[in-house]
Design an enzyme around this catalytic site. Sequence first.
Site, short mmCIF file in Angstrom:
data_model
loop_
_atom_site.label_atom_id
_atom_site.label_comp_id
_atom_site.label_asym_id
_atom_site.label_seq_id
_atom_site.Cartn_x
_atom_site.Cartn_y
_atom_site.Cartn_z
N LEU A 96 -11.73 7.22 -7.75
CA LEU A 96 -13.26 6.98 -8.04
C LEU A 96 -13.29 8.28 -9.04
O LEU A 96 -12.60 9.38 -8.84
CB LEU A 96 -14.07 7.22 -6.98
CG LEU A 96 -13.80 6.17 -5.79
CD1 LEU A 96 -14.37 6.71 -4.39
CD2 LEU A 96 -14.74 4.97 -6.41
N HIS A 112 -6.56 9.20 5.20
CA HIS A 112 -5.14 9.18 4.44
C HIS A 112 -4.14 9.25 5.33
O HIS A 112 -4.26 10.01 6.51
CB HIS A 112 -4.96 10.36 3.50
CG HIS A 112 -4.04 10.51 2.79
ND1 HIS A 112 -3.71 9.66 1.52
CD2 HIS A 112 -2.75 11.32 2.81
CE1 HIS A 112 -2.58 9.91 1.15
NE2 HIS A 112 -1.89 10.94 1.72
C1 GRF Z 1 -4.25 3.07 5.94
O1 GRF Z 1 -2.96 3.61 6.35
C2 GRF Z 1 -5.15 4.14 5.42
O2 GRF Z 1 -4.92 5.39 5.89
C3 GRF Z 1 -4.87 3.94 3.98
O3 GRF Z 1 -4.55 2.76 3.73
C4 GRF Z 1 -4.13 2.00 4.88
C5 GRF Z 1 -5.28 1.00 5.11
O4 GRF Z 1 -4.98 0.28 6.09
N1 GRF Z 1 -5.61 4.81 3.16
P1 GRF Z 1 -6.09 -0.76 6.63
O5 GRF Z 1 -6.60 -1.54 5.57
O6 GRF Z 1 -7.26 0.34 7.16
O7 GRF Z 1 -5.63 -1.43 7.86
#
Ligand code: GRF
Length: 226
Positions: A96, A112
């Site tokens: 963003l 994250h």
């Molecule tokens: C997760 O590991 C999150 O931490 C990262 O991307 C992944 C998304 O997984 N930012 P989901 O779509 O929530 O299953």
Amino acid sequence: MPRRRTAILISGRGSNMAALLAAARDPAYPAEIALVLSNKAEAGGLARAAAAGVPTAVVESRAFKGDRAGFEAAMAQVLAEHRIELIALAGFMRVLTEGFVAAWAGRMVNIHPSLLPAFPGLDTHERALSAGVRLHGCTVHLVSAGVDEGPILAQAAVPVRPDDTPATLAARVLAEEHRIYPAALAWLAAGRVRVEAGRAVIAGAIAAAGALASPLPVLPALSTQR
Ligand code: GRF
């Protein structure tokens, strides 16, 4: 206190989204998931959200080819139409702009899959394995201008096992993501988060006790292995 109208932004399968939706089914949860917005029409999470009766929208980032401001203006319009007050990024794979981040300062969180500030960016599980860390995990943080930066609200750590692959490690981390994200969003929605000197302070948070050591620090004399 009225529940804060929250949008979840996704790009993929939406398992964190599902965890937030499940938490928000409780009427006492301080955030109401009023919108799931994806930058990809094929995101698996959209069907899941629709099945849960949550309004969904798509703003195709591909259609804006490098015009990030245009893409974000289109998103801002959808967010305004749905009277969104808070944003939870959940596997949203677009960076963003500073302008968008500033407009949502203190009102936008991200999850994250690493113990930030270690391993910002992509391929966190591969990089954790390559680095040989013994503990890995996940972080929920307020979004600020730098990618995967911003005041940390919550973290969970998991052990890295000698036989781990990126996939097995990711699954262990993901289970913890699903625990800490609903809690962290609730703190924000309830107005319990403030930022002091760049760090988040959470009113009434229960401090964790104990420690996680990996591998288990068993003395040689007690170990069955040489
Ligand atoms: C997760 O590991 C999150 O931490 C990262 O991307 C992944 C998304 O997984 N930012 P989901 O779509 O929530 O299953």
